[in-house]
Each structure stands twice: as structure tokens, then as C-alpha cells.
Write a protein that holds these residues in place. Structure first.
Motif, PDB file in Angstrom:
ATOM      1  N   GLN A 244       0.858  -1.174   0.000  1.00 16.92           N
ATOM      2  CA  GLN A 244       0.000   0.000   0.000  1.00 16.92           C
ATOM      3  C   GLN A 244       0.896   1.227   0.000  1.00 16.92           C
ATOM      4  OE1 GLN A 244      -3.202   0.116  -0.312  1.00 16.92           O
ATOM      5  NE2 GLN A 244      -4.137   1.786   0.831  1.00 16.92           N
ATOM      6  N   HIS A 246       1.088   5.335  -0.461  1.00 15.20           N
ATOM      7  CA  HIS A 246       0.351   6.591  -0.474  1.00 15.20           C
ATOM      8  C   HIS A 246       1.118   7.645  -1.275  1.00 15.20           C
ATOM      9  CE1 HIS A 246      -2.792   5.591   2.586  1.00 15.20           C
ATOM     10  NE2 HIS A 246      -1.918   4.650   2.843  1.00 15.20           N
ATOM     11  N   ASN A 251       4.631   7.310   1.887  1.00 21.04           N
ATOM     12  CA  ASN A 251       4.665   6.241   2.894  1.00 21.04           C
ATOM     13  C   ASN A 251       4.147   4.921   2.321  1.00 21.04           C
ATOM     14  OD1 ASN A 251       5.709   7.857   4.915  1.00 21.04           O
ATOM     15  ND2 ASN A 251       3.716   8.374   5.783  1.00 21.04           N
ATOM     16  N   PHE A 253       3.019   0.896   3.282  1.00 23.59           N
ATOM     17  CA  PHE A 253       2.556  -0.033   4.298  1.00 23.59           C
ATOM     18  C   PHE A 253       2.336  -1.400   3.640  1.00 23.59           C
ATOM     19  CE2 PHE A 253       1.224   4.266   5.233  1.00 23.59           C
ATOM     20  CZ  PHE A 253       1.576   4.433   6.564  1.00 23.59           C
ATOM     21  N   GLY A 257      -5.288  -0.685   5.293  1.00 23.12           N
ATOM     22  CA  GLY A 257      -5.738  -0.847   6.675  1.00 23.12           C
ATOM     23  C   GLY A 257      -4.630  -1.167   7.653  1.00 23.12           C
ATOM     24  N   ASN A 258      -3.474  -1.573   7.148  1.00 24.34           N
ATOM     25  CA  ASN A 258      -2.328  -1.899   8.006  1.00 24.34           C
ATOM     26  C   ASN A 258      -1.501  -0.630   8.192  1.00 24.34           C
ATOM     27  OD1 ASN A 258       0.238  -2.810   8.988  1.00 24.34           O
ATOM     28  ND2 ASN A 258      -0.166  -4.837   8.152  1.00 24.34           N
ATOM     29  N   ASN A 259      -1.297  -0.202   9.442  1.00 22.63           N
ATOM     30  CA  ASN A 259      -0.638   1.081   9.711  1.00 22.63           C
ATOM     31  C   ASN A 259       0.835   0.948  10.101  1.00 22.63           C
ATOM     32  OD1 ASN A 259      -0.824   0.001  12.261  1.00 22.63           O
ATOM     33  ND2 ASN A 259      -1.963   1.710  13.161  1.00 22.63           N
ATOM     34  N   LYS A 260       1.449  -0.202   9.818  1.00 19.82           N
ATOM     35  CA  LYS A 260       2.856  -0.401  10.159  1.00 19.82           C
ATOM     36  C   LYS A 260       3.739   0.087   9.000  1.00 19.82           C
ATOM     37  CE  LYS A 260       1.681  -2.276  14.036  1.00 19.82           C
ATOM     38  NZ  LYS A 260       1.767  -1.493  15.289  1.00 19.82           N
ATOM     39  N   LEU A 261       4.330   1.239   9.188  1.00 21.36           N
ATOM     40  CA  LEU A 261       5.128   1.868   8.134  1.00 21.36           C
ATOM     41  C   LEU A 261       6.367   1.040   7.812  1.00 21.36           C
ATOM     42  CD1 LEU A 261       5.623   4.394   6.330  1.00 21.36           C
ATOM     43  CD2 LEU A 261       6.882   5.383   8.270  1.00 21.36           C
ATOM     44  N   TYR A 360       4.153  -5.975  15.591  1.00 24.25           N
ATOM     45  CA  TYR A 360       2.689  -6.035  15.517  1.00 24.25           C
ATOM     46  C   TYR A 360       2.029  -6.344  16.852  1.00 24.25           C
ATOM     47  CZ  TYR A 360       2.521  -5.748  10.420  1.00 24.25           C
ATOM     48  OH  TYR A 360       2.603  -5.307   9.120  1.00 24.25           O
TER      49      TYR A 360
END
Length: 472
Positions: A244, A246, A251, A253, A257-261, A360
Motif C-alpha cells: 500500500q 500513499h 509512505n 505499508f 488498513g495496516n498502519n505499520k510503516l 505487531y
């Protein structure tokens, strides 16, 4: 033909839209005012030329596929053609989600060089009731036909909304007359219900729901229903094969929905990024994006399936026998990204899996795994002549690395952290802005900011700088 080795799902900060669909997540969340119709280039932190410099095949590890989708209507980004053209020039594949009604932008894509159109794909979102209400049905059909005439791959996709249940016969008739086939069907999610992914939004009972939407004979819908409420526990390569990304910030990911950079691709573009898998640490109850991550990305290397992404996108037209997908895109979507990567060695798979467990879940591995990793770490550090180290970043990962070193022959002389004055540790923790004592190596645990951190602390030490991702 060179296929793509990674898939990037690319949200863009364009919220304007000419529609007001009841199933739109912005409408569901009460953000309808964000949908004000306007062409925009606001919200992007980097210029298109900078983006293109950052996304070369050499830096990305090969040819990639970028799928661009706005929070509103994608084609309202004024510079979308400029970015796409630059990506095509480098050999990448680029696809788009659109309501296919912004005719002037659609026309620009049909005028791209033929070799670029062959690597182009449009997911044409079929918002039937909204199109009918706003007099846009013929515009949508004409623009889809223009894509087909230009040799551009496309799919027509309908969301399973109760809103159109009274129009299903009209939809089927219109589709056969204008697209030569039924639309594919995507399961609608409710954005207001937390917990399960995906979250089907319908007043229909499950059996009736399946029967109603099953009449479209969509492989995409069938896959969604088979995967609904299914927890995945395999080692997941999301974050390596599919990601993912952006475009607003750069950034990256592992998945939506997963916010772990993982990394910022628009920073430190002179350095090659390191991608890291999720492992056995998926935070979701369901892989609601699995029709992309699993079927196109191949994030589960043990996936035993004859289903390929082309089946979710292609149809053969009844009127002229032509495919919605070109030969180029049928070939590309007939493979998984995993086919173009070697699996991690067992040492790296073990290490990344344990590292991501800490990231996580905040949970350390068991004794057996700790002993295995300690042995691997000892061998690697001894080979590199590293005995005395410092650890940059003394949060959860830093504390775990400190414990691994304590079990090994590696001496941790001090820690480094911006919050040095509030860190509780059995070793001295100093500010990254002061001169470091003599050491062999600094282990940087904040892997997502590794390159930026290196730039800042390099003047403070002559020691080697090593990302935690490079320890094994």
C-alpha cells in the motif's frame, strides 16, 4: 514480455466527486462535504518529477504495477496523466479506478502511445443508480467503448448494494447491450462496523445474498464469498510482493488498513528501499484485500490455486468475441508477483517473522526461536568483526535486540534515542545529537526511517550503521 515484480496499491488525496453513492465510504463516515466536485492537485507533498525519480525500476527492484485510486474520483487529479506517462516511459504498468465519466481525462489516456496503452488498465466502477439519476449512463458507456476501441484493458465492476436490487434486470440488459457481458461484482463493505474484514453490508440473508448476486457469474464475487470470515495464518509476503503506497506522502505499508510503516519511497531517493514481510502476524480477522494480495501478489507462497487475477477482471464479449483485457494484460494478470522472487532463506524468514511479532503484537519469540536467532546473530556479527555496538531506538524492537545481544557475544555499550531522558534501561541511553563513544556498529531499529536516521547520526560516529533488517 517483462512482467511486473511488485504491485503497489496507490491511494491519492483527491476527494472531489461528481457522484453521491450511498455505499461510498466517505458518505458512510459522514464526510460527504469532502466530495465537492473540483479538479485538484492539492495535498501532495512531492512533485510528479520527484515521484518519478523515486520510482525507477532500478530502485524498485524491477518493473512494477501501480494502481491509482482516489478517495473520491481518481480522474480529478490534474497531474494524473503526467505521472502515468512517466511511469509508462520507464516500463511500469499503471492502472486506475474511476467512474469513467470525466470524458476529457479519459480521452487523454486513449491518446497515449500504443505501447503504453498495452500496459494500461481501467477498473470502471459501474454506479448504475447514480449514473441514471444524473444522466450519465450513456457517458459511462461511451467512455468504456472508447477504451475498448483504443486497445486499453478495462473491467466493469458493480458493488453489491441493496440500493440497486430493484434495478438488476435493467443493469444486466444495459451491460449486455453496451459491454457485451455482465459486470463483475465486488462485495460491499460497511465502513461503520469494526471487527471482521470484509464486512458485508446488506439486509439480505446470506443464502439470498449469494443467490441474488451469483446470477452475474462473477469470479470476483465467488472468491469474496469463499474468503469471507476466513482467517489466514500462513507466512505473508505482503510488504514485499504487494504493498500500500500513499502517493500523497510516499509512505508505504504492507496492505490497506495496516498502519505499520515500512519505508517512505519519496525520501532519500538515492538509496534503494528495503521491503519487509508481515510474516505470521496479520492483524486482521480476514484478508479482505486478498483478491489482490493473494491472487495477484502471491503473498502466500504456498497458495494452491488455479485462480488468477485475470479472471476477476476479464470477460469475453458476446457481441464481438473480444476480451475486456488485452493480450498484454491477460498475460500480466495471469501471473503472481511471487513467481519473480526467491523465497527468503529460513534464517531470514525466522528473523523477520519474530521481528514483526514484536512490531505487531509487542510479543517476544519463545526460547527456542530466541536461541536460534542468537546463534545466527553471533555468526553474522563475528563474520563482520562486530563486537561492540550501540542500539538506535530503544522502544519495543530496541529492547528485543538488547536481549538478543545480551544472550550473545555482542556488547551493547549504550543506547540512542530522541527520548533518551525518559527511557528506562539497564544501559546508558544518550541523545542522537551528541558525540558517540567508540563502537564497531550502530544498529538502527527504526527501519522505516533508516536512511534519514543515518544522515542525522553519521556526523556523530565513525562506526558502521546497520539497519535491524540487515542483521540476518
Amino acid at each position: 514480455m517483462e512482467n511486473f515484480v511488485r504491485f503497489f496499491n496507490c491511494p491519492i488525496p483527491v476527494t472531489g466527486c461528481n457522484l453521491r453513492c450511498d455505499y461510498c465510504y466517505l458518505v458512510q463516515q459522514g464526510n460527504e462535504k469532502l466530495l465537492d466536485f473540483k479538479e485538484s492537485n492539492e495535498g501532495f507533498m512531492y512533485s510528479v518529477p520527484h515521484m518519478l525519480k523515486a520510482l525507477t525500476p532500478e530502485r524498485m527492484g524491477g518493473i512494477c504495477a501501480f494502481h491509482i485510486c482516489g478517495e473520491g474520483e481518481t480522474m480529478l487529479w490534474s497531474e494524473i496523466c503526467d505521472l502515468a506517462l512517466g511511469l509508462y516511459e520507464m516500463g511500469h504498468y499503471v492502472s486506475f479506478t474511476t467512474n469513467c465519466t470525466i470524458t476529457k481525462m479519459m480521452k487523454r489516456f486513449t491518446e497515449f502511445p500504443r505501447e503504453y496503452r498495452e500496459k494500461m488498465f481501467f477498473k470502471c466502477s459501474f454506479h448504475y443508480r447514480e449514473f441514471k439519476k444524473r444522466g450519465l449512463l450513456e457517458t459511462f458507456a461511451a467512455n468504456v467503448s472508447a477504451l475498448a476501441d483504443a486497445g486499453i484493458s478495462y473491467t466493469v465492476e458493480l458493488v453489491t448494494s441493496d440500493y440497486v436490487l430493484d434495478n438488476l434486470e435493467e443493469i444486466k440488459k444495459f451491460s449486455m447491450e453496451n459491454f457485451g457481458a455482465m459486470p463483475h461484482v465486488l462485495t460491499q463493505r460497511s465502513e461503520l462496523v469494526r471487527g471482521k474484514y470484509p464486512r458485508m453490508k446488506s439486509l439480505l440473508e446470506k443464502e439470498q445474498y449469494d443467490k441474488t448476486w451469483g446470477q452475474f457469474d462473477s469470479a470476483l464475487f465467488k472468491f469474496h464469498q469463499a474468503e469471507f470470515d476466513k482467517k489466514h495464518g500462513e507466512f505473508c509476503y505482503a510488504g514485499v510482493y504487494s504493498l500500500q503506497f500513499h502517493l500523497k506522502t510516499g509512505n508505504v505499508f504492507p496492505c490497506p488498513g495496516n498502519n505499520k510503516l515500512i519505508v517512505n519511497l519519496f525520501e532519500n531517493i538515492e538509496q534503494k528501499p528495503t521491503f519487509v514481510p508481515v510474516g505470521h502476524n496479520c492483524p486482521f480477522d480476514n484478508c479482505w484485500f486478498g483478491y489482490v494480495t493473494h491472487i495477484l501478489g502471491g503473498v502466500d507462497r504456498d497458495l494452491n490455486s488455479e485462480i488468477y487475477f485475470k479472471e476477476f477482471r476479464d470477460r469475453v464479449r458476446k457481441d464481438n468475441g473480444r476480451h475486456w483485457l488485452s493480450n498484454t494484460m491477460r498475460f500480466a494478470y495471469g501471473h503472481r508477483c511471487s513467481e519473480f522472487h526467491k523465497p527468503l532463506s529460513w534464517e531470514r524468514e525466522l528473523f523477520f517473522d519474530c521481528l514483526m511479532r514484536v512490531v505487531y503484537k509487542g510479543v517476544w519469540p519463545g526460547e527456542l526461536e530466541m536461541d536460534q536467532i542468537t546463534g545466527i546473530l553471533n555468526r553474522n556479527m563475528e563474520k563482520e568483526g562486530i563486537k561492540n555496538v550501540a542500539i538506535y531506538g530503544m522502544a519495543a524492537v530496541g529492547k528485543w535486540i538488547r536481549e538478543l545481544c545480551a544472550r550473545s557475544k555482542i556488547n551493547v555499550l549504550f543506547g540512542i534515542d530522541r527520548k533518551y531522558d525518559s527511557i528506562v534501561s539497564d544501559i546508558n541511553v544518550i541523545s542522537p545529537e551528541e558525540k558517540f563513544p567508540n563502537i564497531d556498529c550502530v544498529i538502527v531499529t527504526v527501519y522505516s526511517q533508516y536512511d534519514s536516521i543515518c544522515k542525522k547520526i553519521k556526523p556523530m560516529t565513525d562506526a558502521r550503521l546497520l539497519s535491524v533488517l540487515e542483521l540476518v
